[in-house]
Write a protein that holds these residues in place. Structure first.
Motif, PDB file in Angstrom:
ATOM      1  N   ALA B 250      10.713   6.502 -14.356  1.00 53.69           N
ATOM      2  CA  ALA B 250       9.725   5.651 -13.699  1.00 53.69           C
ATOM      3  C   ALA B 250      10.045   5.513 -12.227  1.00 53.69           C
ATOM      4  N   GLU B 251       8.975   5.310 -11.458  1.00 57.84           N
ATOM      5  CA  GLU B 251       9.156   5.120 -10.021  1.00 57.84           C
ATOM      6  C   GLU B 251       8.573   3.776  -9.608  1.00 57.84           C
ATOM      7  N   VAL B 252       9.063   3.280  -8.474  1.00 62.93           N
ATOM      8  CA  VAL B 252       8.492   2.084  -7.857  1.00 62.93           C
ATOM      9  C   VAL B 252       8.283   2.420  -6.384  1.00 62.93           C
ATOM     10  N   THR B 253       7.232   1.869  -5.794  1.00 65.83           N
ATOM     11  CA  THR B 253       6.977   2.128  -4.378  1.00 65.83           C
ATOM     12  C   THR B 253       7.727   1.099  -3.530  1.00 65.83           C
ATOM     13  N   PRO B 254       7.989   1.446  -2.284  1.00 66.04           N
ATOM     14  CA  PRO B 254       8.608   0.443  -1.400  1.00 66.04           C
ATOM     15  C   PRO B 254       7.752  -0.822  -1.296  1.00 66.04           C
ATOM     16  N   HIS B 255       6.432  -0.650  -1.204  1.00 67.24           N
ATOM     17  CA  HIS B 255       5.620  -1.865  -0.976  1.00 67.24           C
ATOM     18  C   HIS B 255       5.636  -2.803  -2.164  1.00 67.24           C
ATOM     19  N   HIS B 256       5.763  -2.236  -3.381  1.00 58.86           N
ATOM     20  CA  HIS B 256       5.851  -3.138  -4.526  1.00 58.86           C
ATOM     21  C   HIS B 256       7.216  -3.826  -4.624  1.00 58.86           C
ATOM     22  N   LEU B 257       8.166  -3.367  -3.829  1.00 58.82           N
ATOM     23  CA  LEU B 257       9.479  -4.029  -3.797  1.00 58.82           C
ATOM     24  C   LEU B 257       9.524  -5.169  -2.788  1.00 58.82           C
ATOM     25  N   VAL B 258       8.494  -5.267  -1.947  1.00 61.62           N
ATOM     26  CA  VAL B 258       8.625  -6.249  -0.856  1.00 61.62           C
ATOM     27  C   VAL B 258       7.371  -7.095  -0.634  1.00 61.62           C
ATOM     28  N   LEU B 259       6.191  -6.567  -0.919  1.00 58.69           N
ATOM     29  CA  LEU B 259       4.957  -7.310  -0.610  1.00 58.69           C
ATOM     30  C   LEU B 259       4.390  -7.945  -1.877  1.00 58.69           C
ATOM     31  N   THR B 260       3.714  -9.076  -1.711  1.00 60.71           N
ATOM     32  CA  THR B 260       3.117  -9.765  -2.855  1.00 60.71           C
ATOM     33  C   THR B 260       1.632 -10.002  -2.627  1.00 60.71           C
ATOM     34  N   GLU B 261       0.961 -10.371  -3.708  1.00 62.30           N
ATOM     35  CA  GLU B 261      -0.487 -10.535  -3.675  1.00 62.30           C
ATOM     36  C   GLU B 261      -0.959 -11.612  -2.696  1.00 62.30           C
ATOM     37  N   ASP B 262      -0.092 -12.527  -2.325  1.00 59.19           N
ATOM     38  CA  ASP B 262      -0.506 -13.597  -1.407  1.00 59.19           C
ATOM     39  C   ASP B 262      -1.159 -13.044  -0.146  1.00 59.19           C
ATOM     40  N   LEU B 263      -0.724 -11.839   0.257  1.00 62.90           N
ATOM     41  CA  LEU B 263      -1.239 -11.240   1.484  1.00 62.90           C
ATOM     42  C   LEU B 263      -2.741 -10.963   1.396  1.00 62.90           C
ATOM     43  N   VAL B 264      -3.242 -10.846   0.177  1.00 61.00           N
ATOM     44  CA  VAL B 264      -4.662 -10.529  -0.002  1.00 61.00           C
ATOM     45  C   VAL B 264      -5.551 -11.687   0.457  1.00 61.00           C
ATOM     46  N   ALA B 265      -5.003 -12.888   0.498  1.00 59.02           N
ATOM     47  CA  ALA B 265      -5.799 -14.043   0.919  1.00 59.02           C
ATOM     48  C   ALA B 265      -6.355 -13.870   2.331  1.00 59.02           C
ATOM     49  N   SER B 266      -5.758 -12.961   3.099  1.00 61.18           N
ATOM     50  CA  SER B 266      -6.280 -12.674   4.445  1.00 61.18           C
ATOM     51  C   SER B 266      -7.533 -11.815   4.394  1.00 61.18           C
TER      52      SER B 266
END
Lengths: 312, 426
Positions: B250-266
């Protein structure tokens, strides 16, 4: 405040000021000359990416009563359907010197993008975005509730309001939950679980699946439009079953307390969420909601574009 | 010609001179002693060149977003020496002809190994199996097959693909997304999606497909690779499968290691990506799983998009974000600095294991004499601020604009030749 994007943008005092201003402006509507010079020389653009004649003419009338120049821009097809992009439309309006843009858009957050992207300088008023919010609808509902149920003006403390129907897809419900709560009212949402938003249990309101249980305890019930097509996506088995379990007919209306009123943001599906008898009954205040919509929208434009209360 | 990485610390350990000749590491000499063309790397950390199992280089078809050349530059600057180019190009990389074209463009660019990924199904349509054997036997020697962007949701087709690729030791890399549960999905399904009025992409849509696929892989005794795993529940499923002996990576992306859904509120579409940004609990679970080996590798899912596809309302925007030039910085911030991974473990997850999964024999070697000289030299003390206009990628859709990341890539050596020196293309 420069924009009105969400009912969450409003504090209790902001909201009460809008309602009070709307009440004063409503008096203008009773004059023979229904016009104030307040926004003379200002330009308001009604930017509608979705058809909504009733909301558009309400904003149009509100702006005209304040003597603003009004442009109706019916952008057929958003960039979602490969028409002109929101950005290019916005830049066009900016070049024409729009002081306020009233935007109705099928994409949630489009007014937010318009206000924060730097494409335009003017005020942005959300006239309904996707399944997100419709703050002026919530304001006109609050105005109507206050008018009927609160003698002393002020906020809506002590009132209990049921919102019944397709909460999941309803921008009206989202804005109303936020605003009515800010104004001190209790809100209870009623719908089948399939039509409740994910995570609704953390919203500042109660949730019920049983309309008959809820009606005796409320001061007002707001029926939301339910599209019969929703049954194709398995939100409910049939229009008949929905109507039987959640529709407001005369028998159900009798469960409401004597003083309680019935609201509907329109357009109604008579026979679906509301029976014709109820829609035409004296307890139904839909016509007042329409009139109050003009006053509230006048108040919003007036306050956003820098009018002062003593000019009324 | 002999190249010397002077005073460099392999895996952050004792300093040496790495001596490179004819594309191969020939000696690890005492620091300051070797002779040849000297590249100053005093105190810097040497790691095997990074191998990305998942990138979108967009060529052929969307050269306005990225080309194999610009993507190769971005990769080299990010410390990569090998990049797998996903198949969702136009035309789709579902024939020997297209994968050979991409492979040849990579050779011409000459900055990294460009390994084309072949589509599992014709046109990514999920209906008929593409000519996997022809792609495997082509000059591109494809070993990784994926309909990435779409899920191979037909269980029979998935089963057959898993079986079929065994004959040439291929692997199916699944984009796990149950299509019916994610129709029109815009962001993680959560309390926030309900509030923002955006259609939710529920975790179960990923987890259900992974659960099905690990059982299929076990049933037919095949290798399965799971792309961009994004939820805590997916971690649990993979952990369970590995405990049962299923051949799953399995792989994970860098962004899924650091960013969260809260950013979508923008409502800023730079944060729109598929799978979507999830919650802080998911991020924590992904980091732990990468640390304990449940998740095997970091893969960028580098997804360039032209400006107009992001400069619009959320629903109209394209999904995806850049990753090649920031992957190491994010990995260092989220995994190395907090002590979740040592340098050697990071080398496993960004180089050795992805090379093994992709069947790339010339990549992912330990830094020892005899190894092919694919090397990333990084400065763990330096930081850098992301300026989208200064990225080598043709696109600008980085979610890290203005953000400071640790760990600058200083030099990249590809097959013994410097592609990046002092942070610039050589």
């Amino acid at each position: 405040m420069r924009h009105l994007l969400s009912a969450a943008d409003l504090t209790r005092d902001d909201a009460v000021l809008i309602l009070d201003t709307a009440a004063e402006l409503a008096a203008v509507t009773d004059r023979s000359v229904k016009k104030l010079p307040t926004l003379r020389g200002r330009t308001v653009v009604n930017l509608f990416f979705e058809d909504s004649t009733r909301t558009r003419i309400s904003f149009e009338l509100a702006a005209k009563r304040l003597s603003a120049d009004v442009i109706n821009f019916a952008a057929k097809g958003s960039s979602v359907s490969k028409g002109e992009s929101l950005k290019d439309t916005a830049l066009t309006l900016e070049a024409m010197g729009a002081d306020a843009v009233v935007i109705r858009h099928g994409a949630s957050g489009a007014p937010h993008r318009l206000a924060t992207s730097g494409w335009i300088q003017g005020s942005v008023i959300n006239a309904g975005d996707g399944t997100h919010e419709h703050p002026t609808q919530a304001l006109l509902d609050a105005f109507t509730l206050r008018d009927h149920l609160k003698e002393a003006g002020g906020d809506l403390a002590g009132l209990r309001v049921a919102i019944v129907g397709d909460i999941l897809h309803s921008r009206v419900a989202r804005s109303n939950v936020l605003l009515l709560r800010t104004l001190g009212a209790e809100v209870v949402l009623v719908a089948p679980p399939t039509l409740m938003p994910f995570g609704v249990e953390s919203w500042p309101c109660e949730v019920s699946y049983d309309i008959d249980d809820v009606l005796p305890g409320v001061d007002a019930v707001m029926m939301l439009r339910v599209q019969a097509e929703r049954m194709k996506a398995a939100y409910f088995p049939s229009a008949l079953e929905y109507s039987r379990m959640f529709g407001l007919d005369v028998a159900r209306m009798s469960r409401l307390p004597e003083h309680a009123i019935v609201l509907h943001p329109g357009p109604m599906n008579r026979g679906m969420e509301i029976s014709a008898d109820v829609a035409d009954s004296p307890r139904a205040v839909m016509v007042e909601q329409v009139a109050n919509g003009v006053s509230v929208r006048m108040a919003v434009m007036y306050l956003l574009l820098g009018g002062r209360q003593e000019e009324i | 010609m002999t190249l010397v990485l002077r005073g460099v610390r392999p895996y952050g350990e004792d300093a040496v001179d790495i001596v490179i000749a004819d594309g191969v590491i020939v000696e690890l000499a005492s620091p300051g002693t070797a002779e040849g063309e000297i590249v100053d790397a005093d105190g810097l950390v040497a790691l095997p060149g990074f191998v990305d199992l998942h990138a979108h280089l967009r060529e052929p078809g969307r050269e306005d977003a990225e080309t194999v050349l610009t993507g190769s530059r971005a990769a080299a600057l990010g410390g990569f020496t090998c990049v797998h180019a996903m198949a969702n190009t136009s035309p789709v990389a579902d024939t020997a002809g297209v994968v050979e074209q991409v492979w040849r463009l990579g050779q011409e660019a000459g900055l990294v190994d460009v390994r084309p990924v072949g589509a599992v199904t014709v046109g990514l349509e999920g209906e008929r199996m593409a000519e996997l054997g022809a792609m495997a036997q082509s000059a591109a020697a494809v070993r990784v097959f994926s309909d990435d962007g779409r899920c191979v949701h037909d269980a029979v087709l998935m089963r057959r693909a898993l079986e079929y690729v065994k004959s040439f030791d291929g692997v199916v890399a699944q984009h796990a997304q149950e299509p019916r549960l994610t129709e029109g999905a815009q962001m993680n399904e959560s309390e926030l999606s309900g509030r923002l009025g955006l259609v939710g992409w529920p975790a179960v849509a990923e987890e259900a497909i992974i659960a099905r696929d690990v059982l299929l892989a076990q049933h037919v005794d095949s290798r399965l690779h799971v792309c961009h795993l994004s939820t805590a529940g997916s971690v649990e499923v993979v952990r369970w499968a590995k405990a049962r002996g299923v051949q799953v990576t399995a792989e994970v992306t860098p962004h899924h290691l650091v960013l969260t859904e809260d950013l979508v509120a923008s409502y800023d579409p730079v944060y729109k990506v598929n799978p979507p940004l999830r919650t802080a609990e998911d991020v924590r679970a992904l980091r732990e799983a990468l640390a304990d080996g449940t998740i095997d590798i970091i893969a960028t899912d580098h997804a360039p998009h032209p400006h107009e596809d992001k400069d619009c309302e959320w629903a109209a925007a394209a999904m995806g974000m850049l990753g090649l030039e920031t992957a190491f910085g994010v990995a260092m911030e989220t995994m190395v600095l907090p002590g979740l991974l040592s340098w050697r473990q990071l080398a496993q997850r960004m180089s050795v294991t992805p090379a093994r999964i992709g069947g790339v024999r010339t990549q992912g070697h330990d830094l020892v004499p005899g190894a092919v000289a694919n090397i990333a030299v990084v400065d763990p003390e330096a930081t850098f601020v992301i300026d989208p206009t200064r990225l080598a990628s043709k696109s600008r859709n980085t979610p890290y604009a203005g953000r400071e990341l640790p760990g600058r890539v200083v030099h990249t050596i590809y097959a013994g030749v410097p592609t990046v020196l002092d942070g610039a293309l050589a």
